[in-house]
Design an enzyme around this catalytic site. Structure first.
Site, PDB file in Angstrom:
ATOM      1  N   ASP A 166     -10.229   2.977   1.716  1.00 27.62           N
ATOM      2  CA  ASP A 166     -10.403   2.529   3.108  1.00 27.62           C
ATOM      3  C   ASP A 166     -11.118   3.585   3.963  1.00 27.62           C
ATOM      4  O   ASP A 166     -11.986   3.259   4.773  1.00 27.62           O
ATOM      5  CB  ASP A 166      -9.045   2.207   3.747  1.00 27.62           C
ATOM      6  CG  ASP A 166      -8.473   0.888   3.254  1.00 27.62           C
ATOM      7  OD1 ASP A 166      -9.261   0.006   2.848  1.00 27.62           O
ATOM      8  OD2 ASP A 166      -7.234   0.736   3.267  1.00 27.62           O
ATOM      9  N   LYS A 177       0.807  -1.231   0.000  1.00 22.32           N
ATOM     10  CA  LYS A 177       0.000   0.000   0.000  1.00 22.32           C
ATOM     11  C   LYS A 177       0.836   1.275   0.000  1.00 22.32           C
ATOM     12  O   LYS A 177       0.506   2.232  -0.697  1.00 22.32           O
ATOM     13  CB  LYS A 177      -0.938   0.008   1.210  1.00 22.32           C
ATOM     14  CG  LYS A 177      -2.114  -0.960   1.091  1.00 22.32           C
ATOM     15  CD  LYS A 177      -3.026  -0.789   2.285  1.00 22.32           C
ATOM     16  CE  LYS A 177      -4.285  -1.587   2.161  1.00 22.32           C
ATOM     17  NZ  LYS A 177      -5.265  -1.267   3.203  1.00 22.32           N
TER      18      LYS A 177
END
Ligand code: NAP
Length: 280
Positions: free
Chosen positions: A101, A65
């Site tokens: 997210d 990420k």
């Protein structure tokens, strides 16, 4: 057909193929989605390969990420602020990095009846997930976000890196947690304490006794469905929610980015939930 996947190491545990495949089918999209094992240090090589081989995009989990932030051609504002990319769309040879997210967390939080606007929020943990959560809370108008973490300097770094006023760092002692709990109207657990597969648990949950009665308690963990933290909060009569909806909604938003259009979000979330039944 658009080829999509999730990359990670480990990646076998990822629920993204289950969720995305169910939603792709329900939406009637001409896409396929699987899991690709990509080890740390190979993020750049994977991205070049994916562009060359005509992949339409991918989701990323640990350990990719952060690395993707510097590798994609264009970065969304959310991904830049959070410092992590969980969704990459590839169009005409260019990679666009996003982070769903924070938005997924916020949708799940509101669905649980826990609007953070004007609230003082206590966030436990300062890892990758906490960063997306703190960012989302501040963007949604939280009055103050207190980030409590075992390693205080990680919490301090998180607050300063976000570059948005309103977050402050503190430690993880019982006294500190109790003091901030008593001043909060929302508590979010972003630590891995209590997660299936770890032995680590909260040593002492008595800080929950300090929470005002109207406080919402949200645990990012979805396996097990009810952590010791949520059980104790329920016993205290507090409103609680686990991280399952966050998992689902970050996936819904990722699919909309892959499809490059709005979809029937509520119907897709229901499909994803159905597909996960009995798996967690
Ligand atoms: P991470 O980057 O590894 O961060 C873990 C956090 O937990 C750190 O703040 C760490 O503190 C703390 N921690 C670990 N062991 C501890 C202990 N024994 N005592 C006190 N604190 C401890 O992990 P992450 O990616 O942020 O994920 C955190 C949790 O969120 C995981 O359970 C993950 O499954 C869940 N999650 C859920 C979703 C969802 O969609 N529902 C999405 C992402 C993550 P230090 O800084 O001191 O090490």
């Amino acid at each position: 057909m658009k080829r999509l996947c999730v990359i990670g190491d480990p990646v076998e545990h990822s629920k993204s193929p289950v969720i995305q495949t169910a939603m792709i089918r329900a939406a009637g999209l001409d896409m396929s989605y699987d899991a690709q094992w990509v080890t740390a240090g190979y993020t750049k090589a994977w991205l070049e390969y994916a562009k060359r081989e005509g992949w339409a995009g991918f989701n990323a989990t640990m350990p990719h990420k952060q690395a993707l932030v510097k590798l994609v051609d264009e970065l969304s504002d959310d991904a830049a602020r959070i410092g992590a990319v969980n969704t990459v769309c590839i169009r005409e040879g260019k990679a666009y990095g996003h982070n769903t997210d924070g938005a997924g967390f916020l949708r799940a939080l509101r669905l649980a009846g826990m609007d953070p606007q004007d609230r003082c929020v206590l966030v436990l943990g300062a890892g990758g997930a906490a960063k997306a959560v703190v960012y989302a809370l501040l963007r949604a108008g939280a009055r103050k976000v207190v980030v409590a973490n075992r390693t205080v300097k990680h919490a301090g770094a998180l607050c300063s890196q976000l570059g948005i006023p309103g977050a402050m760092a503190c430690g993880f002692s019982r006294e500190t947690l109790y003091r901030w709990a008593a001043q909060s109207q929302l508590l979010i657990n972003c630590t891995s304490l209590g997660m299936t597969g770890t032995d680590s648990q909260f040593e002492d949950l008595s800080f929950l006794d300090g929470l005002p009665r109207e406080t919402g308690v949200f645990d990012l963990i979805y396996s097990p469905a009810r952590t010791a933290l949520l059980e104790r909060a329920e016993q205290l009569g507090l409103n609680t929610a686990n991280g399952l909806d966050m998992l689902i909604w970050q996936g819904v938003y990722a699919l909309e980015l892959f499809a490059d259009k709005r979809l029937d979000e509520t119907a897709l979330a229901a499909e994803a939930r159905k597909a996960l039944e009995g798996m967690l």
